[in-house]
Design a protein around this motif. Structure first.
Motif, mmCIF file in Angstrom:
data_model
loop_
_atom_site.group_PDB
_atom_site.id
_atom_site.type_symbol
_atom_site.label_atom_id
_atom_site.label_comp_id
_atom_site.label_asym_id
_atom_site.label_seq_id
_atom_site.Cartn_x
_atom_site.Cartn_y
_atom_site.Cartn_z
ATOM 1 N N ASP A 147 0.799 -1.011 0.057
ATOM 2 C CA ASP A 147 0.032 -0.021 -0.152
ATOM 3 C C ASP A 147 0.929 1.074 -0.216
ATOM 4 O O ASP A 147 0.550 2.315 0.549
ATOM 5 C CB ASP A 147 -0.774 0.086 1.171
ATOM 6 N N VAL A 148 1.899 1.071 -0.793
ATOM 7 C CA VAL A 148 2.803 2.467 -0.786
ATOM 8 C C VAL A 148 2.344 3.797 -1.474
ATOM 9 O O VAL A 148 2.553 4.673 -1.371
ATOM 10 C CB VAL A 148 4.189 1.931 -1.766
ATOM 11 N N ILE A 149 1.096 3.576 -1.877
ATOM 12 C CA ILE A 149 0.313 4.773 -2.198
ATOM 13 C C ILE A 149 0.095 5.869 -1.295
ATOM 14 O O ILE A 149 -0.111 6.811 -1.631
ATOM 15 C CB ILE A 149 -1.086 4.350 -3.066
ATOM 16 N N LYS A 150 0.181 5.226 0.073
ATOM 17 C CA LYS A 150 0.087 5.975 1.025
ATOM 18 C C LYS A 150 1.112 6.627 1.752
ATOM 19 O O LYS A 150 1.143 7.538 2.744
ATOM 20 C CB LYS A 150 -0.537 5.192 1.938
ATOM 21 N N VAL A 151 2.339 6.561 0.737
ATOM 22 C CA VAL A 151 3.693 6.983 1.333
ATOM 23 C C VAL A 151 3.552 8.601 2.056
ATOM 24 O O VAL A 151 4.261 8.617 3.006
ATOM 25 C CB VAL A 151 4.579 6.648 0.324
ATOM 26 N N PHE A 152 3.089 9.141 1.466
ATOM 27 C CA PHE A 152 2.967 10.651 1.921
ATOM 28 C C PHE A 152 1.913 10.967 2.823
ATOM 29 O O PHE A 152 1.631 12.346 3.016
ATOM 30 C CB PHE A 152 3.362 11.892 0.637
ATOM 31 N N GLY A 153 1.233 10.139 2.994
ATOM 32 C CA GLY A 153 -0.161 10.048 4.124
ATOM 33 C C GLY A 153 -1.447 10.661 3.301
ATOM 34 O O GLY A 153 -2.255 10.860 3.911
ATOM 35 N N TYR A 154 -1.523 10.580 1.885
ATOM 36 C CA TYR A 154 -2.692 10.988 1.197
ATOM 37 C C TYR A 154 -3.529 9.628 1.484
ATOM 38 O O TYR A 154 -3.296 8.577 0.877
ATOM 39 C CB TYR A 154 -2.523 11.307 -0.205
ATOM 40 N N ARG A 155 -4.860 9.946 2.031
ATOM 41 C CA ARG A 155 -5.587 8.759 2.126
ATOM 42 C C ARG A 155 -7.092 9.208 1.808
ATOM 43 O O ARG A 155 -7.507 10.201 2.289
ATOM 44 C CB ARG A 155 -5.567 8.044 3.383
ATOM 45 N N PRO A 156 -7.802 8.343 1.181
ATOM 46 C CA PRO A 156 -9.246 8.921 1.237
ATOM 47 C C PRO A 156 -9.966 8.548 2.320
ATOM 48 O O PRO A 156 -9.357 7.691 3.217
ATOM 49 C CB PRO A 156 -9.690 7.633 -0.345
ATOM 50 N N GLU A 157 -11.039 9.093 2.365
ATOM 51 C CA GLU A 157 -11.952 8.897 3.594
ATOM 52 C C GLU A 157 -12.578 7.625 3.777
ATOM 53 O O GLU A 157 -12.681 7.012 2.743
ATOM 54 C CB GLU A 157 -13.255 9.757 3.508
ATOM 55 N N GLY A 158 -12.519 7.332 4.930
ATOM 56 C CA GLY A 158 -13.117 5.978 5.250
ATOM 57 C C GLY A 158 -12.577 4.811 5.240
ATOM 58 O O GLY A 158 -11.105 4.730 5.184
ATOM 59 N N ASP A 159 -13.018 3.629 4.990
ATOM 60 C CA ASP A 159 -12.634 2.294 4.890
ATOM 61 C C ASP A 159 -11.770 2.091 3.521
ATOM 62 O O ASP A 159 -12.175 2.335 2.619
ATOM 63 C CB ASP A 159 -13.684 1.044 4.898
ATOM 64 N N LEU A 160 -10.409 1.821 3.694
ATOM 65 C CA LEU A 160 -9.361 1.561 2.529
ATOM 66 C C LEU A 160 -9.390 0.110 2.015
ATOM 67 O O LEU A 160 -9.063 -0.161 1.058
ATOM 68 C CB LEU A 160 -7.928 1.884 3.333
ATOM 69 N N LEU A 161 -10.000 -0.890 2.800
ATOM 70 C CA LEU A 161 -10.276 -2.126 2.261
ATOM 71 C C LEU A 161 -10.794 -2.425 1.091
ATOM 72 O O LEU A 161 -10.401 -3.077 0.333
ATOM 73 C CB LEU A 161 -10.871 -2.960 3.493
ATOM 74 N N PRO A 162 -11.949 -1.509 0.832
ATOM 75 C CA PRO A 162 -12.458 -1.975 -0.238
ATOM 76 C C PRO A 162 -11.570 -1.502 -1.846
ATOM 77 O O PRO A 162 -11.802 -2.193 -2.741
ATOM 78 C CB PRO A 162 -13.874 -0.821 -0.373
ATOM 79 N N PHE A 163 -10.820 -0.630 -1.504
ATOM 80 C CA PHE A 163 -10.067 -0.133 -2.661
ATOM 81 C C PHE A 163 -8.982 -1.304 -2.897
ATOM 82 O O PHE A 163 -8.584 -1.378 -3.967
ATOM 83 C CB PHE A 163 -9.230 1.056 -2.354
ATOM 84 N N ALA A 164 -8.480 -1.968 -1.733
ATOM 85 C CA ALA A 164 -7.381 -2.991 -2.142
ATOM 86 C C ALA A 164 -7.980 -4.418 -2.424
ATOM 87 O O ALA A 164 -7.352 -5.225 -2.852
ATOM 88 C CB ALA A 164 -6.655 -2.957 -0.738
#
Ligand code: ZN
Ligand code: FE
Ligand code: FE
Ligand code: ZN
Length: 253
Positions: A147-164
């Motif tokens: 999940d390196v896309i979070k490296v700079f701390g940008y995260r969408p709102e809510g539960d991240l599991l559905p994306f992955a």
């Protein structure tokens, strides 16, 4: 079993593998109680990797195993180029990682401004769709920093599991191993790769794991692996995967 399968001896500095270059990494690993160290430089430095220096160091130590891996930058359309590259050396394992999306190096601090032109949820969908392709392309043994896309701390709102989830399904069905990579702890996101909730889902999907520090400097070899193993244990894992000549072996965590 304590392994560090994600070590860059060339880093982004280039150069050649020599015994003198590799030795400090190996000694650092031994000092950290690492039983297997795997060198996995970026495929763009493939020319600098030579098996002879690894082979000669292997005969020198009985308390640590030395493996040769490669961290390949996956990008859709690169498959044939990757196939040619990986056939050149007898790698023990191949890590497939995503470092760019349509050539935007999203994990590099110099290109951080690129995030401002994205809707972050859309970016996560894009990243994980490429990860799904990485999993299904059949070239790799291990998924790098999931999940390196979070490296700079940008995260969408809510539960991240559905994306992955679709990518995790693909990883599971393709039989890939996921690395628990401690470099995220040293990055602005300040969180291990993959995040706890993604790791828990990996466990549910019977996805095997291995460990890596993603050290680009000798002092980072073995870094935070005790924490990573503890996290794996808490998640339910009792084994991890090691590799020799692209064959995997399950060891007690
Ligand atoms: Zn790197
Ligand atoms: Fe990487
Ligand atoms: Fe790396
Ligand atoms: Zn990496």
């Amino acid at each position: 079993m304590n392994v560090d399968y994600h070590v860059h001896a060339l880093g982004h500095r280039g150069g050649q593998y020599t015994k003198e270059l590799l030795l400090p990494y190996i000694n650092r690993a031994r000092g950290q109680g690492v039983q297997e160290i795997g060198f996995s430089d970026h495929d763009e430095y493939l020319e600098g990797i030579n098996e002879e220096s690894i082979a000669s160091l292997r005969t020198r130590y009985t308390d640590i195993q030395i493996k040769l891996g490669l961290e390949v930058s996956y990008r859709p359309g690169r498959e044939e180029e990757i196939k040619a590259a990986i056939s050149r050396l007898p790698f023990d394992y191949l890590i497939g990682s995503i470092h760019d999306l349509d050539l935007w190096m999203f994990d590099h601090p110099d290109y951080r401004s690129g995030y401002s032109s994205w809707d972050i949820a859309e970016l996560y969908r894009k990243y994980y769709s490429v990860l799904e392709r990485l999993a299904l392309c059949g070239l790799f043994d291990i998924v790098g920093h999931l999940d390196v896309i979070k490296v700079f701390g940008y995260r969408p709102e809510g539960d991240l599991l559905p994306f992955a989830e679709p990518a995790l399904q693909a990883i599971s069905s393709a039989g890939l191993v996921v690395e628990v990579n401690t470099a995220g702890l040293r990055k602005p996101c300040a969180e291990i790769y993959p995040a706890k909730e993604l790791l828990a889902r990996c466990f549910e999907l019977n996805i095997p794991v291995t460990l890596g520090s993603d050290a680009h400097l000798q002092n980072d070899v073995g870094r935070d692996l005790a924490y990573a193993r503890e996290l794996l244990f808490q998640t339910g894992y009792r084994s991890l995967m090691t590799f020799s000549q692209r064959r995997r072996c399950s060891s007690l965590l």
